[in-house]
Design a protein around this motif. Structure first.
Motif, PDB file in Angstrom:
ATOM      1  N   VAL A  32      24.030  23.490  36.892  1.00  0.00           N
ATOM      2  CA  VAL A  32      25.236  23.620  37.375  1.00  0.00           C
ATOM      3  C   VAL A  32      25.516  24.934  38.065  1.00  0.00           C
ATOM      4  O   VAL A  32      25.790  25.048  39.207  1.00  0.00           O
ATOM      5  N   PHE A  33      25.034  25.859  37.056  1.00  0.00           N
ATOM      6  CA  PHE A  33      25.420  27.326  37.847  1.00  0.00           C
ATOM      7  C   PHE A  33      24.337  28.040  38.615  1.00  0.00           C
ATOM      8  O   PHE A  33      24.815  28.363  39.832  1.00  0.00           O
ATOM      9  N   SER A  36      25.800  26.283  41.826  1.00  0.00           N
ATOM     10  CA  SER A  36      26.998  26.840  42.315  1.00  0.00           C
ATOM     11  C   SER A  36      26.740  28.264  42.604  1.00  0.00           C
ATOM     12  O   SER A  36      27.386  28.943  43.659  1.00  0.00           O
ATOM     13  N   TRP A  37      25.678  28.888  42.306  1.00  0.00           N
ATOM     14  CA  TRP A  37      25.420  30.188  42.711  1.00  0.00           C
ATOM     15  C   TRP A  37      25.166  30.178  44.286  1.00  0.00           C
ATOM     16  O   TRP A  37      25.315  31.097  45.187  1.00  0.00           O
ATOM     17  N   ILE A  40      27.964  29.352  46.499  1.00  0.00           N
ATOM     18  CA  ILE A  40      28.762  30.742  46.635  1.00  0.00           C
ATOM     19  C   ILE A  40      28.120  31.418  47.461  1.00  0.00           C
ATOM     20  O   ILE A  40      28.741  32.214  48.220  1.00  0.00           O
ATOM     21  N   LEU A  43      28.543  30.496  50.768  1.00  0.00           N
ATOM     22  CA  LEU A  43      29.960  30.632  51.321  1.00  0.00           C
ATOM     23  C   LEU A  43      30.179  31.978  51.681  1.00  0.00           C
ATOM     24  O   LEU A  43      30.690  32.479  52.802  1.00  0.00           O
ATOM     25  N   LEU A  44      29.529  33.055  50.727  1.00  0.00           N
ATOM     26  CA  LEU A  44      29.766  34.574  50.935  1.00  0.00           C
ATOM     27  C   LEU A  44      29.043  34.975  52.097  1.00  0.00           C
ATOM     28  O   LEU A  44      29.517  35.707  53.131  1.00  0.00           O
ATOM     29  N   PHE A  98      34.623  25.564  48.444  1.00  0.00           N
ATOM     30  CA  PHE A  98      33.836  25.474  47.411  1.00  0.00           C
ATOM     31  C   PHE A  98      33.199  23.989  46.884  1.00  0.00           C
ATOM     32  O   PHE A  98      32.066  23.603  47.094  1.00  0.00           O
ATOM     33  N   PRO A 124      27.085  20.713  42.132  1.00  0.00           N
ATOM     34  CA  PRO A 124      27.850  21.252  41.138  1.00  0.00           C
ATOM     35  C   PRO A 124      29.022  20.235  40.714  1.00  0.00           C
ATOM     36  O   PRO A 124      29.552  20.379  39.554  1.00  0.00           O
TER      37      PRO A 124
ATOM     38  N   MET B  24      32.889  28.271  34.652  1.00  0.00           N
ATOM     39  CA  MET B  24      33.147  27.888  36.144  1.00  0.00           C
ATOM     40  C   MET B  24      34.360  28.139  36.495  1.00  0.00           C
ATOM     41  O   MET B  24      34.611  28.446  37.902  1.00  0.00           O
ATOM     42  N   GLN B  27      34.390  31.641  37.307  1.00  0.00           N
ATOM     43  CA  GLN B  27      33.865  31.846  38.539  1.00  0.00           C
ATOM     44  C   GLN B  27      34.705  31.460  39.842  1.00  0.00           C
ATOM     45  O   GLN B  27      34.451  32.041  40.965  1.00  0.00           O
ATOM     46  N   LEU B  31      35.824  33.853  42.732  1.00  0.00           N
ATOM     47  CA  LEU B  31      35.485  33.417  44.316  1.00  0.00           C
ATOM     48  C   LEU B  31      36.800  33.432  45.175  1.00  0.00           C
ATOM     49  O   LEU B  31      36.655  33.895  46.430  1.00  0.00           O
TER      50      LEU B  31
END
Lengths: 241, 153
Positions: A32-33, A36-37, A40, A43-44, A98, A124, B24, B27, B31
Motif C-alpha cells: 500500500v505504501f 501510495s508513494w 504521491i 502528483l508532486l 489522491f 492504495p 497513511m 501521510q 500531502l
C-alpha cells in the motif's frame, strides 16, 4: 485464500494478502505504501512541473493545474459555502487528487507485472486501512471545522431542528466515516476483483469494457468522496437560524 | 475461516487493520500541507490575480466605453449646434447678398431713371430753344419778306 467456498484456482488473485513491513512493533502493509508513494510522487511531479513557470497566459501543464484548481474550488465552494471554503479547499482537493490518482493508477498501471514476495501492488484505496484513514480524517475535519467556526454552539447542530434528532445525529457521526470508507474500499476492490476474475477467465476482449467501467467508477468514487467530505464540513460550519 | 478473513485475526485478510492506517493518515495530512504550499496557494494566486486583472480591465473598458458614448453624444450635440449655426450664417449671408443686390439694383435703376430724365429735359430744353430760335428766324424772315414786298411797291 481459504475463505472462498469453492476451490477454483482463484488463489491466483491473492485477495487479502499483504506484504508486511515491520517497523519496531508496528506492522504495515508495504504494498500500500509503495503504490501510495508512487501516487504521491506522480502528483508532486505534476504539480512541480506545472507551477515551475506560471504566467498570466497559461501554457502546458499550467492549464491542467488551473483546470483542476478551478474544479476543486467549485466543488468546495458549492458544498462548504462562500465563507470558509478557502480554508478547506486544500484538504478537499488533496482527498480528491489522491483518491483519483490512486484509483486510476490502480486501474491503468499494470502492477501485476511487478512480482512481490507476498501480496500484490494495486490502488492504495483498495486497502481498508487507507480508506478508513481518509474517512477518519474527514470526521476529524468536520468536527474541527464546526468547533473552530462556531465554538460550542456547534453542538446545537445535534438538536437542530428538534432534540428528537439527537440520537440520529450521534449515530450519523459513526455512519459517516463508515459509509465513506466502505464505499470507496468496496468499489475499488470490487473493480479490481472483477477485472482480475474476468482476465483470469477470459483474457481477451471481454475485460476491456469492464476496465472502462472501472475507470468511470474510479473517477466517480473520487468525486463522491471529496464531495461528501466537503458536504460534511459545510454542514458543520453552516449557521442555523 | 470467514471470521479470520473479516477480522484479520490471523495473517492477512481484507479487513486487516494495523499501523498502515495512522501512517497513511499522517501521510495524507502531510500531502495536504505540501500540496497547499506547492499547488493550491500558487495556482490560486495566479488564477485570482488573473480574475482581478480581468475584472479591473473590464471595469476600465466599461468606463471607457461610457466615456466614449458620452463624448459621442456631446460631439453629436455640438455638431448639430454647429450645423444650425452654419445654416444661420448661410441664411444671413444670403439675405445680406440679396439685400445688397436689391439695393444696388434700386440705385442703378434710380440713377438710370435720373439720367434719362435729365437727358429728356435737356432734349426738351434744346428743342424748345431751337424752336424759339426757328420761330424768331421765321419771324425775321417773314418781316424781311414783308418789308421787301412793301418796299418794292
Amino acid at each position: 485464500m481459504g475463505f472462498l467456498p469453492f476451490t477454483l484456482p482463484f488463489a491466483e488473485l491473492e485477495v487479502g494478502q499483504h506484504l508486511y513491513w515491520q517497523i519496531g512493533d508496528l506492522r504495515i502493509h508495504g504494498q500500500v505504501f509503495m503504490t501510495s508513494w508512487i501516487v504521491i510522487g506522480a502528483l508532486l511531479a505534476l504539480v512541480v512541473i506545472g507551477t515551475k513557470k506560471m504566467e498570466r497566459d497559461p501554457r502546458g501543464v499550467q492549464n491542467l493545474l488551473e483546470f483542476l484548481w478551478d474544479y476543486i474550488r467549485d466543488l468546495a465552494r458549492t458544498q462548504i459555502g462562500e465563507k470558509v471554503y478557502r480554508d478547506w479547499m486544500p484538504f478537499i482537493g488533496t482527498l480528491f487528487l489522491f483518491i483519483f490518482v490512486s484509483n486510476w493508477g490502480g486501474a491503468l498501471v499494470p502492477w501485476r507485472l511487478i512480482r512481490l514476495p507476498s501480496g500484490e501492488l494495486g490502488a492504495p484505496t483498495a486497502d481498508i486501512n487507507t480508506t478508513v484513514a481518509l474517512a477518519l480524517l474527514v470526521s476529524l475535519s468536520y468536527f474541527y471545522a464546526g468547533l473552530s467556526n462556531k465554538g460550542l454552539r456547534y453542538f446545537e447542530y445535534y438538536v437542530h431542528p428538534t432534540p428528537i434528532m439527537l440520537p440520529f445525529k450521534i449515530v450519523e457521526d459513526f455512519t459517516k466515516p463508515l459509509s465513506l470508507s466502505f464505499r470507496l474500499f468496496g468499489n475499488i476492490l470490487a473493480d479490481e476483483l472483477v477485472v482480475a476474475v474476468l482476465v483470469f477467465l477470459v483474457p481477451l476482449v471481454l475485460p476491456v469494457p469492464v476496465m472502462f467501467l472501472g475507470l468511470f467508477t474510479s473517477a466517480i468514487q473520487a468525486l463522491i468522496f471529496a464531495t461528501l467530505a466537503a458536504y460534511y464540513i459545510g454542514e458543520a460550519v453552516e449557521e442555523h437560524h | 475461516m470467514l471470521s479470520s478473513f473479516l477480522l484479520g485475526a490471523t495473517e492477512g485478510g481484507l479487513f486487516d487493520f494495523d499501523a498502515t492506517l495512522p501512517l497513511m493518515a499522517v501521510q495524507v495530512v502531510l500531502l495536504t500541507f505540501i500540496l497547499n504550499a506547492l499547488f493550491f496557494r500558487p495556482v490560486g494566486k495566479v488564477v485570482e490575480e488573473r480574475e482581478a486583472y480581468i475584472t479591473t480591465n473590464r471595469a476600465e473598458a466599461k468606463q471607457k466605453l461610457a466615456e466614449v458614448q458620452r463624448l459621442e453624444t456631446e460631439l453629436r450635440e455640438q455638431l448639430k449646434e454647429a450645423r444650425l449655426a452654419a445654416q444661420k450664417v448661410i441664411n444671413a449671408a444670403e439675405e445680406d447678398s440679396d439685400k445688397l443686390y436689391r439695393e444696388a439694383l434700386a440705385l442703378a435703376n434710380s440713377e438710370a431713371n435720373a439720367s434719362r430724365e435729365k437727358a429728356r429735359r435737356e432734349i426738351d430744353s434744346q428743342r424748345d430753344s431751337a424752336m424759339a430760335e426757328l420761330k424768331a428766324d421765321a419771324d425775321n424772315l417773314g418781316n424781311l419778306i414783308v418789308d421787301r414786298l412793301l418796299a418794292s411797291k
